[in-house]
Structures are given as structure tokens and as C-alpha cells.
Design a protein around this motif. Structure first.
Motif, mmCIF file in Angstrom:
data_model
loop_
_atom_site.group_PDB
_atom_site.id
_atom_site.type_symbol
_atom_site.label_atom_id
_atom_site.label_comp_id
_atom_site.label_asym_id
_atom_site.label_seq_id
_atom_site.Cartn_x
_atom_site.Cartn_y
_atom_site.Cartn_z
ATOM 1 N N LEU A 86 10.075 -0.647 -6.386
ATOM 2 C CA LEU A 86 9.424 0.211 -6.480
ATOM 3 C C LEU A 86 9.890 1.452 -6.979
ATOM 4 N N PHE A 87 11.101 0.796 -6.980
ATOM 5 C CA PHE A 87 12.339 2.745 -7.787
ATOM 6 C C PHE A 87 12.657 2.002 -9.410
ATOM 7 N N HIS A 88 13.113 0.731 -9.669
ATOM 8 C CA HIS A 88 13.240 0.295 -10.929
ATOM 9 C C HIS A 88 12.542 0.888 -12.176
ATOM 10 N N PRO A 89 11.798 0.131 -11.781
ATOM 11 C CA PRO A 89 10.330 0.434 -13.186
ATOM 12 C C PRO A 89 10.262 1.522 -13.684
ATOM 13 N N VAL A 90 10.184 2.562 -12.494
ATOM 14 C CA VAL A 90 10.352 4.126 -13.004
ATOM 15 C C VAL A 90 11.621 3.957 -13.641
ATOM 16 N N SER A 91 12.449 4.212 -13.582
ATOM 17 C CA SER A 91 14.038 4.846 -14.432
ATOM 18 C C SER A 91 12.837 3.430 -15.769
ATOM 19 N N TYR A 92 13.090 2.309 -15.729
ATOM 20 C CA TYR A 92 12.942 1.926 -17.475
ATOM 21 C C TYR A 92 12.162 2.460 -18.323
ATOM 22 N N LEU A 93 10.845 2.861 -17.743
ATOM 23 C CA LEU A 93 10.280 3.451 -18.229
ATOM 24 C C LEU A 93 10.298 5.004 -18.302
ATOM 25 N N GLU B 189 0.189 6.385 -13.291
ATOM 26 C CA GLU B 189 -1.270 6.119 -12.209
ATOM 27 C C GLU B 189 -0.888 4.458 -12.115
ATOM 28 N N THR B 190 -1.044 4.250 -13.306
ATOM 29 C CA THR B 190 -1.410 2.676 -12.817
ATOM 30 C C THR B 190 -0.174 2.042 -13.103
ATOM 31 N N ALA B 191 0.850 2.422 -13.128
ATOM 32 C CA ALA B 191 2.439 1.714 -12.787
ATOM 33 C C ALA B 191 2.251 2.210 -11.285
ATOM 34 N N PHE B 192 2.134 2.703 -10.605
ATOM 35 C CA PHE B 192 2.707 3.129 -9.731
ATOM 36 C C PHE B 192 1.290 1.624 -8.573
ATOM 37 N N THR B 193 0.170 1.993 -9.267
ATOM 38 C CA THR B 193 -0.901 0.381 -8.155
ATOM 39 C C THR B 193 -0.071 -0.230 -8.291
ATOM 40 N N MET B 194 0.730 -0.763 -9.812
ATOM 41 C CA MET B 194 1.383 -1.929 -9.481
ATOM 42 C C MET B 194 2.185 -2.447 -9.110
ATOM 43 N N ALA B 195 2.928 -1.270 -8.671
ATOM 44 C CA ALA B 195 4.174 -1.148 -8.004
ATOM 45 C C ALA B 195 3.705 -1.830 -6.145
ATOM 46 N N TRP B 196 3.008 -0.697 -6.297
ATOM 47 C CA TRP B 196 2.364 -1.108 -4.321
ATOM 48 C C TRP B 196 1.329 -2.321 -5.069
ATOM 49 N N ASP B 197 0.673 -3.006 -5.651
ATOM 50 C CA ASP B 197 0.405 -4.394 -5.634
ATOM 51 C C ASP B 197 1.754 -5.245 -5.477
ATOM 52 N N ALA B 198 2.878 -4.742 -5.587
ATOM 53 C CA ALA B 198 4.024 -5.643 -5.590
ATOM 54 C C ALA B 198 4.913 -6.080 -4.192
ATOM 55 N N ILE B 199 4.335 -4.925 -3.576
ATOM 56 C CA ILE B 199 5.275 -4.749 -2.233
ATOM 57 C C ILE B 199 4.445 -4.257 -1.515
ATOM 58 N N LYS B 200 3.143 -4.312 -1.462
ATOM 59 C CA LYS B 200 2.192 -4.077 -0.250
ATOM 60 C C LYS B 200 1.780 -5.833 0.716
ATOM 61 N N HIS C 22 5.043 -2.612 -22.165
ATOM 62 C CA HIS C 22 5.971 -2.382 -21.574
ATOM 63 C C HIS C 22 6.491 -2.065 -20.462
ATOM 64 N N ILE C 23 5.198 -1.638 -19.558
ATOM 65 C CA ILE C 23 4.658 -1.549 -18.321
ATOM 66 C C ILE C 23 4.879 -2.600 -18.012
ATOM 67 N N LEU C 24 4.200 -3.749 -18.262
ATOM 68 C CA LEU C 24 4.691 -5.102 -17.741
ATOM 69 C C LEU C 24 5.956 -5.526 -17.758
ATOM 70 N N ALA C 25 6.645 -5.422 -18.858
ATOM 71 C CA ALA C 25 8.216 -6.043 -18.559
ATOM 72 C C ALA C 25 9.039 -4.719 -17.433
ATOM 73 N N ALA C 26 8.812 -3.692 -17.436
ATOM 74 C CA ALA C 26 8.969 -2.973 -16.177
ATOM 75 C C ALA C 26 8.590 -3.559 -15.181
ATOM 76 N N PHE C 27 7.794 -4.366 -14.183
ATOM 77 C CA PHE C 27 7.936 -5.613 -13.672
ATOM 78 C C PHE C 27 8.068 -6.450 -13.314
ATOM 79 N N LEU C 28 8.125 -7.173 -14.700
ATOM 80 C CA LEU C 28 7.968 -8.549 -14.453
ATOM 81 C C LEU C 28 9.821 -9.243 -14.907
ATOM 82 N N PHE C 29 10.235 -8.816 -15.806
ATOM 83 C CA PHE C 29 11.654 -9.142 -16.186
ATOM 84 C C PHE C 29 12.896 -7.865 -15.967
ATOM 85 N N HIS C 30 12.606 -6.724 -15.431
ATOM 86 C CA HIS C 30 13.512 -5.544 -14.954
ATOM 87 C C HIS C 30 14.071 -5.863 -13.953
ATOM 88 N N PRO C 31 13.361 -5.817 -12.551
ATOM 89 C CA PRO C 31 13.723 -6.120 -11.027
ATOM 90 C C PRO C 31 14.524 -7.912 -11.428
#
Lengths: 190, 190, 190, 190
Positions: A154-161, A178-189, B148-157
Motif C-alpha cells: 500500500l505504501f511502499h510502491p508509492v515511495s518507489y514510484l 490512479e492506476t497504481a492505487f487500483t493495483m495496490a487495492w487489488d493486492a490488499i483487498k 516501473h509500476i509493475l516492478a513497484a508491485f512485483l519486486f519492490h515489496p
DNA sequence: GATGAATGAGTGTTCATTCAT
DNA sequence: CATGAATGAACACTCATTCAT
């Protein structure tokens, strides 16, 4: 006697952040910071006990500022997804408008000084946010995993990006966020 | 068989990693590294142009090693999800078995030296992996977003969770890792 | 490689003594000593571990030199009074010819660094002298008092009289020295 | 009654002695002394011209106090040996009851500041004592030698023996003190 | 190739003292 | 009178690098 000059402390605060961002943690010596702030190295020791105190205090001040920015916008009456989306945007907004602060925190967190921070005290600042996630888990909206794992998505990808150092050649658009948040939400929901 | 020269270079490589892990990036001076490797500081300059060269080369060597470890296990004939799951586990396995290497990379990436790395050259090592993701996008399996966004969710965590410094009070189990991959996949899959 | 230069160590030795005598212990900074010796402050650390090591080593070297000078002239077959008279003159002779050394020892003994000396090791140097006094006591020639009290009358007045800092306006003659020994002997003899 | 000013000066006097004894001459900085005395560093400069003045004045004040303690007990009508024995005991008594003062004097005398003292003025305090020795010489009771030599046997051993730093492992008894005076008298008497 | 010696430039920190109030 | 703020100069020490052998 002379009165303590808040301008000087603020100048030291800003100089610390600027220098750490410009030349890195290691190269940011006390004398360079003092020179950047326009004061004598000895004066720095009027406002801070030592270099460690200067850096740790600066970090904690920013962290507090960030937490206030995030929590100020938080409306507990909204659905959990909306709360988190707002937080996500708050973070992005804060990072965008205070890139120097954010970069400093990043540098600090990866320096040996980070071990000196009272982690529990800092986590206190974010308790309302932790509570939201806990509520999401209890309401079977969020996956029931440790909060560190949730944070990792939820928070770490933000930092990275948001970090131009790691993500140099790639500029984020509003849609990307927006897209990134959707992805984050998909991950945790759930 | 190894010549004497290679032995010295290897010793310097290992000494660099060991020292950075043991006493930190800042405290790892050239003389200390040389002493740890059992050579004179002057000898170090026979094998490396300067300190910067020593650190950057060490980083790139590890990065190459990591890429080879990951790619060796990659079977392009599998379904994309399975490939990425294998990669995810490869990374975890590599980090677990080469914690010293991983920690060095972490330290390095957050030092000012990281700006000196030829990022494109390093990314070359991971091209097969990038290709898989590209294929996933084309086959409408993966969300069509910047890599980069993919990486943010796939590798960074993974990095975040594997980092004992950031996740001190929390020990990952095998199940956690599985769960985390599911979350990562939920984030990037269409 | 360059070979270690004994001249440099000697220069540092002499510079330390000269400076401590000229400007005192406190004011004798590492950089001033290095400059006086004609080397870089950094070079000093090639020859000594730190300032403490420099000062303590210098002291011990002198103390050893003094003990050798005294003991070289000592003839155990003489009557005890004659032995001690010879020692008395040896000390005077040594102090006169090496006033700088002597003054350094004085300064050192009254500095906080003196606590760092291995006192027992230093006392070893003077064991033959201690033995003579012990013999004198056993033969009922010398008063049977603690050796510290004996020293207070046998050696300490020499220091006091030889010290131009304490005894500025008064120049000792050869007769004075004879007289002083008679007094010392009167004090300790039975 | 004391005015407020005198209290501050007295506080500075005591703080100076206490600090020099507790942390040593070198470490006793102006700010630390001021803090110990409960005043501002700047205030110290109201009462003393500078650090040198503070230390020298403190030394002289103690020296005067010591001379008064010794001379108060002096009865010129007694035989010379008895006078000196009384003085000897007075010194011991003073040192025992004012160990802090004595230790400060010791430290001071072996610092470069001691060169700044007006030695003649201080010697004035002890003139009656000098006169006694002069009388002893004229009456052929005391050896006709320079007063510095007499002092070397009469007073210097006291300092040496009373100094816990030099005589660490050896505790003086009342008998030792008697014995030592006998030795001193043996040394100087005709 | 390999080395220990050598160093100018820098480190974080404290100092005695003065300034402005 | 009394003060805390302010500072240039100094402190002990380490650095990355080069030199001479």
C-alpha cells in the motif's frame, strides 16, 4: 542577552534537508550544513546536541509533518477503500509538494542513523491509519495479513514510484497514480 | 586454476561486502577494506581505479550474479503466472542464501554511489524478465502499465519484506511469502 | 615502498619533549607537535596509535633511559652510603645534562596521562636501587620506614632543587649538591 | 552580611575547586565552571577578567588561607624544633581537612598558569616562617644552607607524602608522620 | 606487481570569549 | 548586573590517495 533565533533553527533544518538531498548523507558534514545555513558550526551546537540530534530531529519533524498532512484529510466515515484512496493521494500530494522532505526521509531511513529513532513513538503518529486497516481486516474487506505486508503493497510502491532517484527516466502522470492505487487495492483487498 | 591476482581481487570483493555489512557503508574505509582482504591499501589501487570503482564494480558483480540466479531457473514455456511465481521464489531464495550480498546492494543503492552506475547496462541483465512481462501485457494477462509500476508491485515489496532492518520485529514465514506473491499477482494481473 | 624513517620518530620524540617544556602539557596539541617535528599530523599516527600513546611512550622511554644511566654507575660492592651518594650524583648529572627530559617527566607525572602508565613495569627498572635500600634497612644502616618515605627524602628533594620552574631565582652549586646529599643522608640514616 | 555579589564569587571559587578536582584541570572549561556555580559563563567575566584570572586568583586565595592556618598556630616563644614540628603538623592537618584545596593547588602548581603567579607576593605570606629558619641558622641549630634547600627537606616531602596520586598504594599513619618529621629534622639540624 | 609510509584535506566537537538585550 | 546566543579558532583524529622502493 541575545534571544534565540527561530530563523536560525529553521535555516539549519532547511540546510540539512537540502544538503542531504544534494550531496548525500555521508558527505553532509556539520560544517557544510552550518555554512549552507549561514551560521557557524559552533552555533549549530546551540540548537542541537550533536550531529545525530540534528539529523534525527529533522527526520522526526518531517515524519510528524507528513502524518499530520495525511491524517488531516482522513474522514473515518467514508468506506475503507475511499479512505485509503484519499490517503494514497494525500501521500502523493505531500511527496510531490515536499519532494525534498520526502527524499530526506528516504535517505535517512536507509542510513545508520535510522536505528536511533524511537520507532514506536513515530508509529504513534500513524495509529489512525493502522486502525483503518485493522477495521478493514475485521470487516473482511482487506486480506488478513500482517500490517507490514499490507504496508509493502500500500505504501511502499508509492515511495518507489515517487522517488526520482530510483525511477529516473520515467515521469508519473495523474492517471498512473490512479492506476497504481487500483493495483495496490487489488493486492490488499479480499 | 585461479592466478594469484584473481585471488586478491576476490579477497577484496569479499572484504568489501563483509565490511559494509559489519560496520556500514560510511565506516568502510579503503584501508579497512584492504586490511580485511589482507593486502596493502596501495594494492587495492592495482585492481581498482579508486574507491568509487571498487564499490560500483562490487555492486554490478552482485547484480549480475543475482540476475543469473533468477534467469537460470526461468522456464519460458510455463504460463506467465508460474514464471513470475518462480522468479519471486528465486529472489527470496537468493536473498536468503546470500543475505550479505543483498544487504550490500541495499546499502549501495541508498548511497550517492548508486548514481554512478550505468543503469541501462544493469537493466540488460534482466531483459528476459522484462520480456515476460511484456508478453503478459500483450496476452492481456497483465495490466498494461509501465514496467516501473509493475516492478513497484512485483519486486519492490520483496525487498521491503526481506529487509530485516525495516521489518525488525516481524519474521516472515513460508506462507507469508506465498501470500505476498498472491497479493503481488492480484496487483498486476488483469 | 618507503621505509620507516627512524629520524621521523626521533624528531617526534624530541618535538614532544620540547613543546611540553616550552608551552606546557595542555597546550601541546598533536598538530603543534607534528609541526615542530616537521611532519604532517597524520604522519604522527603512523608512529603512534594516538596522542596518549605518544605521550606515554615518550615518558616511558625517558624513564628507561634515566634508570639505565643511574644503574650503569651503580657498584653493589661499595658501602651503602657510597652507593646512594653515587646515585644522587648520577641523578644530578642526568638531570643537568638532560634537563628537557627531566622537565618533561615532571610535567608528565603531574598530568592525567600519568595514570595510564603501567607503574609496576616502570618500577621494575629501579629494582636494583630498591634492593640497596632494603639492604640498608636490614643492616640497620637506614631507618626502617616505608620506601615511599625514604624516596621522599632521598629523591624528591633532588627533583625539587633541580627544577628551575619551582626554584627559579636560585642556582645550585656543586657544593650545594654535596650539602644536599649530606642532608638527605642525615634524614634516612639510622 | 554578604551581598548577592559575594555569593556569586564564592560560588565560582568553590565551583572552580570542585571541578578541577572532579574532572581535572584540562577538562575544567569556563562554561562548565559557570554551570557548576549556577551562573552564566558571561557572568563569570563580571567577577574575573578571564579564565587565567579566575584560576590564579583561586590559587592565591587558597595559598593565603593556608599561610594563615599555619601561622595562626605558630608560637614564636617555643624552641625552634617545636615551632617547626607544629608547622609540620599544621600542614598535615590543613591538607587532611582541606584535601580539595590542596589538590587544586597541586594541579595548579603543575599547570602553565603557575608561571603567572606573583611568587614574591605569595612568599610574603610565609615570611614569619622564613624568619624562624633564619633564626635557627643564626643560632647554629639549623644547617646554614639556602632556604630553598631547607624547604626541599622540610616542606616538599610533606607534599609528596600527602599526595594520594603519587602514593597510591601506601596509606600514611600518624606514626609515619611523626617519623617523617624526625627525618626532616635530622636533615636540616646541625 | 606489491607495499608501508606519507599527507592535505577533511571530520565532529569544544573552547574562551564577546555580543545584544 | 546578568544573561543565553553566537562564534573563530582550535582540538584529536581519519580519510582516500600517492609516493618511493
Amino acid at each position: 542577552m541575545r534571544t534565540k533565533d527561530d530563523e536560525k533553527k529553521e535555516a539549519l533544518f532547511q540546510a540539512t534537508i537540502k544538503l542531504v538531498n544534494d550531496i548525500g548523507f555521508v558527505a553532509s558534514s556539520v560544517s557544510k550544513i552550518a555554512k549552507e545555513a549561514g551560521v557557524s558550526p559552533a552555533t549549530l551546537y546551540v540548537y542541537y546536541k550533536n550531529k545525530e540530534d540534528l539529523l534525527v530531529s529533522t527526520y522526526i519533524d518531517i515524519k510528524l509533518d507528513l502524518s499530520q498532512a495525511i491524517l488531516a484529510d482522513m474522514d473515518d466515515s467514508l468506506p475503507i477503500r475511499d479512505i485509503l484512496e484519499n490517503v494514497w493521494h494525500s501521500i502523493f500530494s505531500y511527496v510531490s509538494n515536499n519532494l525534498e522532505y520526502y527524499k530526506f526521509m528516504e535517505q535517512f531511513a536507509n542510513s545508520p542513523y535510522s536505528a536511533l529513532v524511537d520507532r514506536q513513538a513515530v508509529e504513534q503518529y500513524f495509529v489512525p491509519l493502522t486502525n483503518v486497516m485493522q477495521r478493514g481486516i475485521e470487516q473482511k474487506i482487506i486480506k488478513p495479513v500482517d500490517r507490514h505486508i499490507l504496508a509493502a503493497f500500500l505504501f511502499h510502491p508509492v515511495s518507489y514510484l515517487a522517488n526520482p532517484r530510483l525511477c529516473q527516466e520515467f515521469e508519473l502522470t495523474e492517471t498512473d497514480i490512479e492506476t497504481a492505487f487500483t493495483m495496490a487495492w487489488d493486492a490488499i483487498k479480499l
